[in-house]
Design a protein around this motif. Structure first.
Motif, short mmCIF file in Angstrom:
data_model
loop_
_atom_site.label_atom_id
_atom_site.label_comp_id
_atom_site.label_asym_id
_atom_site.label_seq_id
_atom_site.Cartn_x
_atom_site.Cartn_y
_atom_site.Cartn_z
N ASP A 47 -8.38 26.84 -29.55
CA ASP A 47 -8.69 28.10 -29.43
C ASP A 47 -9.48 29.01 -30.13
N SER A 48 -9.48 28.32 -31.58
CA SER A 48 -10.42 29.20 -32.38
C SER A 48 -11.87 28.66 -32.28
N ILE A 49 -12.69 29.36 -32.82
CA ILE A 49 -14.17 29.17 -32.80
C ILE A 49 -14.56 28.30 -34.02
N LYS A 50 -15.33 27.35 -33.73
CA LYS A 50 -15.56 26.19 -34.77
C LYS A 50 -17.05 26.26 -34.98
N VAL A 80 -20.49 30.87 -30.02
CA VAL A 80 -20.67 32.45 -30.36
C VAL A 80 -21.44 33.08 -29.16
N GLU A 81 -22.08 32.69 -28.29
CA GLU A 81 -22.46 33.42 -27.26
C GLU A 81 -21.63 33.14 -25.69
N GLN A 82 -20.43 32.88 -25.72
CA GLN A 82 -19.36 32.61 -24.65
C GLN A 82 -19.81 33.78 -23.49
N TYR A 114 -15.00 22.50 -26.01
CA TYR A 114 -16.26 22.71 -26.31
C TYR A 114 -16.83 24.20 -26.00
N GLN A 115 -15.88 24.96 -25.24
CA GLN A 115 -16.40 26.56 -25.31
C GLN A 115 -16.21 27.39 -26.51
N ASN A 116 -15.52 26.61 -27.48
CA ASN A 116 -15.44 26.89 -28.73
C ASN A 116 -15.97 26.71 -29.75
N ALA A 139 -24.82 23.96 -35.88
CA ALA A 139 -26.02 23.52 -35.79
C ALA A 139 -26.59 22.17 -35.44
N ASP A 140 -25.85 21.17 -35.47
CA ASP A 140 -26.20 20.21 -35.25
C ASP A 140 -26.24 19.67 -33.61
N ALA A 141 -25.57 20.88 -32.97
CA ALA A 141 -25.40 20.59 -31.47
C ALA A 141 -25.23 22.01 -31.09
N PRO A 142 -26.23 22.90 -31.26
CA PRO A 142 -26.13 24.41 -31.12
C PRO A 142 -25.90 24.98 -29.67
N VAL A 143 -26.44 24.39 -28.81
CA VAL A 143 -26.70 25.14 -27.49
C VAL A 143 -26.10 24.50 -26.14
N VAL A 144 -25.65 25.30 -25.10
CA VAL A 144 -25.36 24.94 -23.76
C VAL A 144 -26.38 25.46 -23.03
#
Length: 385
Positions: free
Chosen positions: A170-173, A239-241, A264-266, A270-275
């Motif tokens: 649940d926490s942002i990683k 970050v931009e959920q 993965y929503q959390n 920077a090595d896999a930054p975007v959806v």
């Protein structure tokens, strides 16, 4: 995040030529030019529909070139809801997103806000660099090109990162969380003395970007790349959920099938930054390779021939966030992504100006991995004939 190299063996192609040599019998008749028998267009829709009859839940395939445009989906996006896969499905791009981190670094270097060749100790505090071997002689350029020799927090840590994510979904990683799995770990070699893929280099690069910008780099990635280039589906993971949800992804272990979307929503690293969706992935790669929308120095940083470094793997070369190799005699620029529950394939065929992205919502277990690898090989072989 986790690296998977995809190599394709050359295939033989056969060209059928029909020579229609007709004798008219009248004076002055000429032999017609040989005619090429029209070829039957490859059925990509049938290909992806057949693929989802097996192990793959869902697939999205986007292909764009001067000769061909294909954008379609097949299968299921969510197994519990039996929801069909949509062409605009947003999934974690995994390591295919490294090109955005590298692109942002190149832009900041062009603005002289970041020196790619300064030691990382010029940007990061001792509480980090004291725990990174060779930090005083390691540069951002080397980390982006995987020549820094860094321990890989994913591939070298025996699953410790994933275990920690599953224990606390649940926490942002973010980058600081990921970096803890690489601190005080031995180097594979002295910087510039070899090539070895390491996600840790991109984690450290993300922290350097934050230092240079004075804020998390997701903001600059949006204002300098995502919005100006019209990548409307893309957002920074975790970050931009609020900008949109991600499609379910499936991973199978001894406990059965696991939907990895809650994890993965959390995650935003920077090595896999975007959806994002397949079209935006393909469009971004086309923009980077062709370079018309980039400054000359930024384009050269990513695409100059002498910036591609031999990896020692079957002729494969690597620049910042991009691989290059010959497939069936064609120059192919690519970088895919492999996450638990998600696989992405992203490549550009130089000779035909063909840009491609393929998204799959399962990954990390053999049956699925073999299935989407086989699907990719059929697509890339067809497009490199």
């Amino acid at each position: 995040m986790k690296l998977k190299f995809k190599h394709v063996l050359p295939t033989l192609t056969t060209c059928f030529l029909s020579l229609a040599l007709t004798a008219c019998g009248s004076k002055g008749s000429e032999t017609p030019e040989p005619q090429t028998e029209p070829s039957t267009p490859f059925d990509y829709q049938a290909l992806i529909e057949n693929a989802v009859l097996g192990e793959l839940p869902g697939v999205v395939l986007y292909i764009d070139s001067p000769q061909l445009h294909f954008y379609s989906a097949a299968g299921i996006a969510d197994q519990e809801e039996n929801a069909p896969m949509q062409i605009d499905a947003r999934i974690p791009n995994g390591s295919a997103g490294k090109k955005l981190t590298a692109l942002l670094a190149g832009m900041l270097a062009q603005e002289q806000r970041l020196d790619l060749d300064k030691p990382i100790t010029a940007y990061l505090a001792p509480d980090i660099t004291d725990h990174i071997p060779n930090a005083s002689i390691m540069t951002t350029r080397q980390m982006l090109q995987h020549t820094a020799g860094l321990f890989d927090y994913l591939n070298d840590s025996n699953g410790a990162f994933y275990d920690a994510v599953i224990e606390d979904p649940d926490s942002i990683k973010m980058d600081e969380f990921a970096l803890q799995f690489a601190l005080d770990k031995p180097a594979h070699f002295t910087p510039s003395q070899g090539w070895r893929y390491s996600n840790t280099g991109y984690i450290l690069s993300g922290l350097i970007l934050d230092k240079v910008l004075g804020a998390h780099h997701s903001g600059a990635m949006r204002s300098m790349i995502i919005e100006p280039l019209g990548l409307t589906s893309m957002s920074y993971g975790g970050v931009e959920q609020n900008l949109g949800s991600i499609t379910s992804g499936y991973f199978k272990n001894e406990d059965g099938m696991l939907n990895t979307r809650p994890f993965y929503q959390n995650i935003g690293v920077a090595d896999a930054p975007v959806v994002g969706n397949a079209k935006d992935m393909a469009d971004l790669l086309k923009i980077i390779v062709e370079g018309a929308l980039l400054s000359e120095s930024t384009h050269q940083f990513l695409m100059a021939d002498d910036h591609f470094i031999p990896t020692g793997i079957n002729g494969l070369q690597y620049s910042a966030g991009l691989f290059k190799e010959m497939i069936n005699g064609k120059h192919v620029i690519h970088h895919g992504g492999s996450e638990l529950g998600y696989a992405t394939y992203n490549f550009y065929v130089v000779e035909s100006k063909t840009t491609v992205a393929m998204l799959v919502n399962c990954n990390g277990y053999k049956a699925c991995d073999d299935a989407h690898d086989a699907l990719y090989q059929k697509v890339v072989n067809e497009l490199t004939k």
